[in-house]
Design a protein around this motif. Structure first.
Motif, short mmCIF file in Angstrom:
data_model
loop_
_atom_site.label_atom_id
_atom_site.label_comp_id
_atom_site.label_asym_id
_atom_site.label_seq_id
_atom_site.Cartn_x
_atom_site.Cartn_y
_atom_site.Cartn_z
N GLN A 70 0.82 -1.21 0.00
CA GLN A 70 0.00 0.00 0.00
C GLN A 70 0.86 1.26 0.00
OE1 GLN A 70 -3.86 1.77 2.42
NE2 GLN A 70 -2.27 0.74 3.61
N VAL A 71 0.58 2.15 -0.94
CA VAL A 71 1.24 3.45 -0.99
C VAL A 71 0.59 4.38 0.02
CG1 VAL A 71 1.59 5.52 -2.41
CG2 VAL A 71 2.02 3.26 -3.38
N ILE A 72 1.42 5.13 0.77
CA ILE A 72 0.93 6.06 1.77
C ILE A 72 1.20 7.50 1.35
CG2 ILE A 72 1.38 6.86 4.14
CD1 ILE A 72 1.64 3.96 4.95
N GLY A 73 2.22 7.68 0.54
CA GLY A 73 2.50 9.03 0.06
C GLY A 73 3.61 9.03 -0.97
N MET A 74 3.71 10.13 -1.73
CA MET A 74 4.74 10.27 -2.76
C MET A 74 5.17 11.73 -2.87
SD MET A 74 3.87 7.92 -6.03
CE MET A 74 3.97 6.13 -5.95
N CYS A 75 6.45 11.89 -3.19
CA CYS A 75 6.97 13.21 -3.52
C CYS A 75 7.92 13.03 -4.69
CB CYS A 75 7.69 13.84 -2.32
SG CYS A 75 8.30 15.51 -2.67
N ARG A 76 7.41 13.23 -5.89
CA ARG A 76 8.19 12.92 -7.09
C ARG A 76 9.40 13.83 -7.23
NH1 ARG A 76 3.88 12.11 -11.91
NH2 ARG A 76 5.75 11.40 -13.00
N LYS A 77 9.26 15.10 -6.88
CA LYS A 77 10.38 16.02 -7.08
C LYS A 77 11.56 15.72 -6.15
CE LYS A 77 8.43 19.69 -4.12
NZ LYS A 77 7.91 21.09 -4.11
N LYS A 78 11.28 15.04 -5.01
CA LYS A 78 12.35 14.65 -4.10
C LYS A 78 12.64 13.15 -4.17
CE LYS A 78 11.76 18.42 -0.79
NZ LYS A 78 11.57 18.80 0.63
N ARG A 79 11.97 12.46 -5.10
CA ARG A 79 12.18 11.03 -5.36
C ARG A 79 11.89 10.17 -4.11
NH1 ARG A 79 16.97 13.16 -6.53
NH2 ARG A 79 18.14 11.56 -5.41
N LEU A 80 10.77 10.48 -3.44
CA LEU A 80 10.40 9.79 -2.20
C LEU A 80 9.08 9.04 -2.38
CD1 LEU A 80 11.16 12.62 0.40
CD2 LEU A 80 12.62 10.65 -0.17
N ILE A 81 9.04 7.82 -1.82
CA ILE A 81 7.81 7.02 -1.79
C ILE A 81 7.63 6.51 -0.37
CG2 ILE A 81 6.58 5.02 -2.74
CD1 ILE A 81 8.54 5.12 -5.12
N VAL A 82 6.46 6.69 0.21
CA VAL A 82 6.15 6.19 1.55
C VAL A 82 5.16 5.04 1.41
CG1 VAL A 82 5.35 6.74 3.88
CG2 VAL A 82 6.48 8.51 2.50
N THR A 83 5.46 3.91 2.03
CA THR A 83 4.61 2.73 1.94
C THR A 83 4.35 2.14 3.32
OG1 THR A 83 6.56 1.34 1.53
CG2 THR A 83 5.34 2.10 -0.40
N GLU A 84 3.38 1.25 3.37
CA GLU A 84 3.03 0.56 4.62
C GLU A 84 4.18 -0.35 5.05
OE1 GLU A 84 -0.66 -2.16 6.39
OE2 GLU A 84 -0.54 -1.69 4.25
N TYR A 85 4.37 -0.46 6.36
CA TYR A 85 5.39 -1.35 6.93
C TYR A 85 4.75 -2.68 7.31
CZ TYR A 85 8.72 -3.30 10.29
OH TYR A 85 9.58 -4.14 10.96
N HIS A 86 5.41 -3.77 6.99
CA HIS A 86 4.93 -5.10 7.35
C HIS A 86 5.91 -5.77 8.30
CE1 HIS A 86 1.45 -5.16 4.71
NE2 HIS A 86 2.20 -4.64 3.76
N GLN A 87 5.42 -6.11 9.48
CA GLN A 87 6.28 -6.55 10.57
C GLN A 87 7.06 -7.83 10.30
OE1 GLN A 87 3.87 -7.87 14.00
NE2 GLN A 87 2.09 -7.93 12.65
N PHE A 88 6.51 -8.73 9.46
CA PHE A 88 7.20 -9.99 9.19
C PHE A 88 8.18 -9.89 8.01
CE2 PHE A 88 3.12 -11.61 11.11
CZ PHE A 88 3.69 -12.00 12.31
N LEU A 89 8.23 -8.73 7.41
CA LEU A 89 9.19 -8.43 6.33
C LEU A 89 8.99 -9.34 5.13
CD1 LEU A 89 12.31 -7.73 8.58
CD2 LEU A 89 10.62 -6.10 7.71
#
Length: 358
Positions: A149-168
């Protein structure tokens, strides 16, 4: 052409079938009924909430609303939140972070947003075209239960925030199951469900005309898949999604490939213009078959070598042999059907044995 036509027919039928019958009892989707939950229908949700048993928290039930494109939700939230903007991502505290991994494509860090653990990915390549392709890969199919799941994006700073899954990721599957100490039948059923989920992921990507071209070794493929809290799968690495029949992998993947089918390696340097239908059809079959060829290896890894899954491995021998055929490989939907049938057979055997030993 026959395989492509059959593929379209089967995917339409089986996508409906699997959505109904492949879920484990630990996961369910129910209508939102509480006053607080009803608010979510006005904030880009479907009007439904998803609930599951969190294996990392003694199987306690967790819920969240289902959201539409451009919105996300996390366990315990009553409303969907719009994807985090550049400004909101910039406000996330980065003083206390955990470096998860630094790959050739991205640098991953574990941060906290509103007391939720989230993963911040920094795309290392500064090329705008490269960055646009990666962010597009993560954005285009959202939201879907098979995708991180995508949580946020900042294309100009090349950043993507996604959900964390505890079992990796799933290459640590043995460690996860050892840690959880589940009853034998429950663990076996979950292991088989992982096979079902992976086949479902392959079918889902192919239905959208896509394939992952960089899974050139088994370990690499397993690190692209993540366990959810209820021990299902999501695909978390979408950097090298490519269009079936159009895009081939970068040539350097061929040099390092130990996990490619003979047909894929032979045609890896071929590329087609979308207007060249004959070329596209030929290369599409290569790409589709490549995904099928890998299914037995991935499923066998998930099942392990325990005697508790021996009956499942026996049930799957025939379909897995077909997947390794040089020609006339089964469709993803046909493999999926075989996995679902194996699950049904396993449940029947388990129920029969439970009655026998009462």
């Amino acid at each position: 052409m026959r395989k492509l036509k059959m593929y379209i027919l089967f995917t339409l039928i089986w996508s409906l079938y699997i959505s109904i019958f492949s879920a484990t009892p630990t996961s369910q989707t129910v209508p939102i009924s509480s006053p607080d939950m009803q608010k979510t229908t006005e904030n880009n949700t479907s009007g439904f909430t998803s609930c599951w048993a969190d294996y990392g928290d003694a199987k306690r039930t967790k819920c969240r609303p289902l959201c539409s494109y451009g919105y996300f939700s996390l366990p315990g939230m009553h409303e969907c939140h719009q994807w985090l903007s550049c400004k909101e991502i910039g406000k996330i505290d980065r003083k206390n972070y955990t470096r998860l991994e630094k790959k050739s494509i991205k640098r991953l860090s574990l941060l906290s947003w509103n007391n939720y653990p989230v993963v911040l990915s920094k795309v290392l390549n500064k090329d705008k075209g490269w960055n646009d392709r990666i962010t597009s890969n993560y954005r285009r199919l959202q939201p879907h239960p098979f995708l991180l799941q995508v949580i946020g994006m900042c294309r100009k700073k090349r950043l993507i925030v996604t959900e964390y899954h505890q079992f990796l990721d799933t290459h640590k599957a043995s460690r996860v199951f050892k840690q959880l100490k589940l009853p034998e039948n429950e663990e076996s059923l979950i292991r088989l469900q992982l096979c079902i989920d992976y086949a479902g992921i392959i079918e889902f990507l192919q239905m959208n005309g896509l394939y992952q071209c960089d899974a050139n070794i088994l370990h690499k493929l397993l690190t692209q898949l993540f366990f959810t809290d209820d021990l299902h799968l999501v695909v978390g690495d979408l950097d090298y999604l490519r269009r079936i029949g159009i895009d081939n992998c970068p040539t350097w993947f061929k040099k390092h490939s130990t996990f490619g089918s003979p047909g894929f390696i032979k045609n890896e340097n071929v590329s087609c213009s979308s207007s060249n239908k004959q070329c596209v059809d030929k290369l599409a079959e290569v790409h589709i078959n490549e995904d099928i060829w890998k299914l037995p290896d991935v499923c066998s890894f998930f099942l392990g070598k325990s005697s508790s899954t021996s009956s499942i491995r026996y049930d799957l021998e025939s379909i897995h042999k077909q997947c390794k055929n040089d020609t006339n490989l089964p469709l993803a939907s046909e493999v999926l059907q075989s996995y679902v049938m194996a699950k049904s057979a396993f449940l029947k055997r388990a129920n029969k044995n439970a009655i026998k030993y009462k």
